[in-house]
Design an enzyme around this catalytic site. Structure first.
Site, PDB file in Angstrom:
ATOM      1  NE  ARG A  44      14.008 -43.876 -57.660  1.00 51.46           N
ATOM      2  CZ  ARG A  44      14.647 -43.603 -58.723  1.00 51.46           C
ATOM      3  NH1 ARG A  44      15.411 -42.208 -58.927  1.00 51.46           N
ATOM      4  NH2 ARG A  44      15.320 -44.204 -59.698  1.00 51.46           N
ATOM      5  CB  ALA A  46      21.540 -48.189 -54.513  1.00 48.47           C
ATOM      6  CD  GLN A 185       9.771 -45.633 -59.679  1.00 48.19           C
ATOM      7  OE1 GLN A 185       8.841 -45.807 -60.190  1.00 48.19           O
ATOM      8  NE2 GLN A 185       9.986 -45.796 -58.067  1.00 48.19           N
ATOM      9  CG  ASP A 226      17.661 -50.490 -55.183  1.00 50.11           C
ATOM     10  OD1 ASP A 226      17.709 -49.610 -54.840  1.00 50.11           O
ATOM     11  OD2 ASP A 226      17.296 -50.684 -56.526  1.00 50.11           O
ATOM     12  CE  LYS A 237      12.001 -49.267 -58.319  1.00 55.42           C
ATOM     13  NZ  LYS A 237      11.687 -49.125 -56.588  1.00 55.42           N
TER      14      LYS A 237
END
Length: 329
Positions: A44, A46, A185, A226, A237
């Site tokens: 994960r 971008a 995360q 992203d 996020k």
């Protein structure tokens, strides 16, 4: 080490779902395995999923005949594995454009993208550290959100690359890493990377960020992205928008760090971006534990949109865009 790489006709990744307890290198030998790794967040970030998409095309080109329906289907499925980050579609499209030139050309394009992301991380780290020195003076105390280190790129990182560059310079005060609900995360991945780098840090729940800013415990907020739209709206996020509002209220710089490949001038504003909803399961429980009453449903946007007028500056590998001074993308 690279957190994603091409090794012996397959894609290898550090499985981010196993961290921080276990460091597992997964070998992805089929297109379906690459797609599953992207969707499950085993890979994960971008830039990282852009590289994964490109390497997935290289894998597909080795498994399917040129110009076959199976190859076209594999490319299409890779491209749509996750909808919000622009890097995935760009990585897939870039590698797929070389299919007429043969499988070796596809792989060369994918590995070239990987090398470019490595170089971009180094350039962003230098530019971002210089900017924070200009805005905050020596040894700023930073708040960051989600994971933006090597796990989200290939090596180095975006926002976390800036943090570690300041640390290398002896010019970093401290870091607060927000947990990043619902999959943590920040608490799992950013904390793991900061610890390995020897950086002084603490973890805070997402909602504590604006309060810490208001109390004078943070000097700047630094995040990744992203997708960055043509007007400067930033998709990142979920939880990023709240931190941006907190920074504006406290009068603090809010810095976005992302490679030029994340800038999407074809998308005018954040209102045009499809925001992935990942369903209820991630919110109503964690791991094997239920945290809500049985039958509870949740809304679970994976990303939010931070309006451009809340962003102080965007740092890419090629430029620094001072939105607070009226500069435009």
């Amino acid at each position: 080490m690279r957190t994603i790489d091409w090794v012996g006709d397959a894609v290898e990744i550090i499985d981010q779902t196993a961290l921080p307890d276990n460091t597992i290198v997964r070998r992805l030998s089929t297109v379906d395995e690459v797609i599953e790794a992207i969707r499950s967040l085993a890979v994960r970030g971008a830039p990282a999923i852009g590289v994964a998409g490109a390497l997935g095309v290289a894998l597909a080109a080795r498994l399917h005949a040129d110009a076959s329906e199976d190859l076209a289907d594999a490319v299409a499925r890779l491209r749509s594995a996750r909808p919000t980050a622009v890097n995935l579609a760009r990585g897939v499209d870039r590698a797929a454009a070389r299919i007429p030139d043969g499988r070796d050309a596809v792989l060369a394009e994918a590995t070239a993208l990987m090398a470019e992301e490595e170089a971009a991380s180094a350039a962003m780290a230098r530019a971002g550290a210089d900017l924070l020195g200009e805005l905050c003076g020596d040894r700023p105390r930073l708040l960051t959100h989600c994971n933006t280190g090597a796990l989200a790129t290939v090596v180095g990182g975006t926002a976390l690359g800036v943090v570690t560059e300041l640390h290398r310079r002896g010019a970093l005060g401290a870091v607060v890493a927000s947990e990043t609900r619902p999959l943590l995360q920040g608490a799992r991945l950013t904390a793991w990377e900061l610890g390995r780098a020897g950086v002084d840090f603490r973890v805070a729940v997402d909602g504590a960020g604006p309060f810490l800013m208001a109390r004078g415990l943070i000097d700047a907020v630094i995040v990744g992205a992203d997708r960055i739209c043509a007007n400067g709206d930033t998709i990142n996020k979920i939880g990023t928008y709240a931190h941006a509002l907190g920074a504006r209220r406290a009068g603090l710089p809010f810095i976005v760090v992302a490679p030029e490949s994340t800038v999407d001038v074809a998308t005018a504003t954040g209102a045009e971006v499809e925001i992935e909803d990942r369903g209820s399961a991630e919110v109503v429980g964690f791991a094997t534990a239920r945290t809500t009453p049985p039958g509870t449903e949740a809304v679970n946007p994976a990303f939010d949109v931070t309006p451009a007028d809340l962003v102080t500056a965007i740092v890419t590998d090629q430029r620094v865009i001072r939105l607070d001074r009226g500069e435009r993308i």
